[in-house]
Scaffold this motif. Structure first.
Motif, PDB file in Angstrom:
ATOM      1  N   GLN A 162       0.871  -1.173   0.000  1.00  0.00           N
ATOM      2  CA  GLN A 162       0.000   0.000   0.000  1.00  0.00           C
ATOM      3  C   GLN A 162       0.911   1.226   0.000  1.00  0.00           C
ATOM      4  O   GLN A 162       1.925   1.250   0.699  1.00  0.00           O
ATOM      5  N   ILE A 163       0.548   2.257  -0.788  1.00  0.00           N
ATOM      6  CA  ILE A 163       1.458   3.374  -1.030  1.00  0.00           C
ATOM      7  C   ILE A 163       0.682   4.684  -1.041  1.00  0.00           C
ATOM      8  O   ILE A 163      -0.476   4.723  -1.485  1.00  0.00           O
ATOM      9  N   GLY A 164       1.310   5.764  -0.564  1.00  0.00           N
ATOM     10  CA  GLY A 164       0.648   7.051  -0.615  1.00  0.00           C
ATOM     11  C   GLY A 164       1.621   8.214  -0.637  1.00  0.00           C
ATOM     12  O   GLY A 164       2.813   8.058  -0.337  1.00  0.00           O
ATOM     13  N   LEU A 165       1.098   9.391  -0.985  1.00  0.00           N
ATOM     14  CA  LEU A 165       1.874  10.624  -1.029  1.00  0.00           C
ATOM     15  C   LEU A 165       1.026  11.740  -0.431  1.00  0.00           C
ATOM     16  O   LEU A 165      -0.108  11.958  -0.868  1.00  0.00           O
ATOM     17  N   VAL A 166       1.563  12.430   0.589  1.00  0.00           N
ATOM     18  CA  VAL A 166       0.822  13.490   1.269  1.00  0.00           C
ATOM     19  C   VAL A 166       1.686  14.746   1.372  1.00  0.00           C
ATOM     20  O   VAL A 166       2.910  14.694   1.217  1.00  0.00           O
ATOM     21  N   GLY A 167       1.022  15.871   1.664  1.00  0.00           N
ATOM     22  CA  GLY A 167       1.721  17.133   1.784  1.00  0.00           C
ATOM     23  C   GLY A 167       1.934  17.586   3.206  1.00  0.00           C
ATOM     24  O   GLY A 167       2.431  18.686   3.443  1.00  0.00           O
TER      25      GLY A 167
END
Length: 206
Positions: free
Chosen positions: A102-107
């Motif tokens: 599972q992968i994600g990108l946040v600010g």
């Protein structure tokens, strides 16, 4: 037969111990501890492995911008760019428990400002992260093993070059008549492209 079993056990143990995470640039266990890379170019061709210990810090589950899924063994990286469209292709294989990643990108480290989230269990193949980024802003990439799986993965990136900064220029805008030369308001010349870097000013008494 006993000697053969000993040899097989040794080879298996050596193989397992050799697959512990040795990533460059290294990951961190928590978002706010991640070293900030100057661009995602530094992650191009990157090969790594999800960690083999419990570290449930990824932006998954209730209270996050990615409400589905449960974090187990998370890793974090941080980077800035010159802004614009970026794409990160994450290819993975060799998952120990056939569960996937599972992968994600946040600010932000509070899991807000989500750019991308894949909370589904994906076994093998690849996942593409894409989005438009703000110049000089720090973004945080996380990778988590689905149900604690341990997979080898590599990254191919496009876009996301280092920010282009002009020379630093500092000017005084409103002199203080009471204490000339100190306690004034200062102005920093704006950077091109809407980039808003964080400056740290240290005053030295001579």
């Amino acid at each position: 037969m006993f000697r053969i079993l000993q040899l097989l056990c040794f080879l298996v143990c050596q193989t397992i111990s050799g697959t512990s995470q040795t990533c460059t640039p290294p990951a961190t266990n928590n978002c706010d501890e991640a070293n900030i890379l100057c661009s995602i170019d530094e992650l191009n061709g990157f090969i790594c492995q999800s960690v083999d210990y419990s570290n449930p810090t990824a932006c998954l589950g209730g209270g996050t911008s990615c409400p589905n899924g449960v974090p187990h063994n998370s890793s974090w990286w941080a980077f800035v760019t010159d802004g614009g469209f970026i794409s990160i292709l994450v290819s993975f294989s060799g998952c120990w428990f056939d569960q996937g990643l599972q992968i994600g990108l946040v600010g932000a480290c509070d899991c807000s400002q989500q750019i991308y989230c894949n909370s589904n269990c994906n076994l093998g193949g690849s996942i593409t992260i894409s989005g438009n980024l703000v110049p000089c802003k720090t973004y945080y990439l996380w990778v988590d093993g689905c149900n604690g799986d341990i997979c080898t993965f590599n990254l191919s990136v496009s876009g996301g070059a280092p920010p282009k900064l002009s020379n630093f220029a500092l000017s005084r805008t409103s002199p203080n008549p009471i204490c000339v030369g100190c306690c004034d308001d200062f102005k920093v010349t704006p950077q091109p492209g809407g980039c808003e870097p964080e400056y740290v000013l240290s005053l030295i008494h001579i």
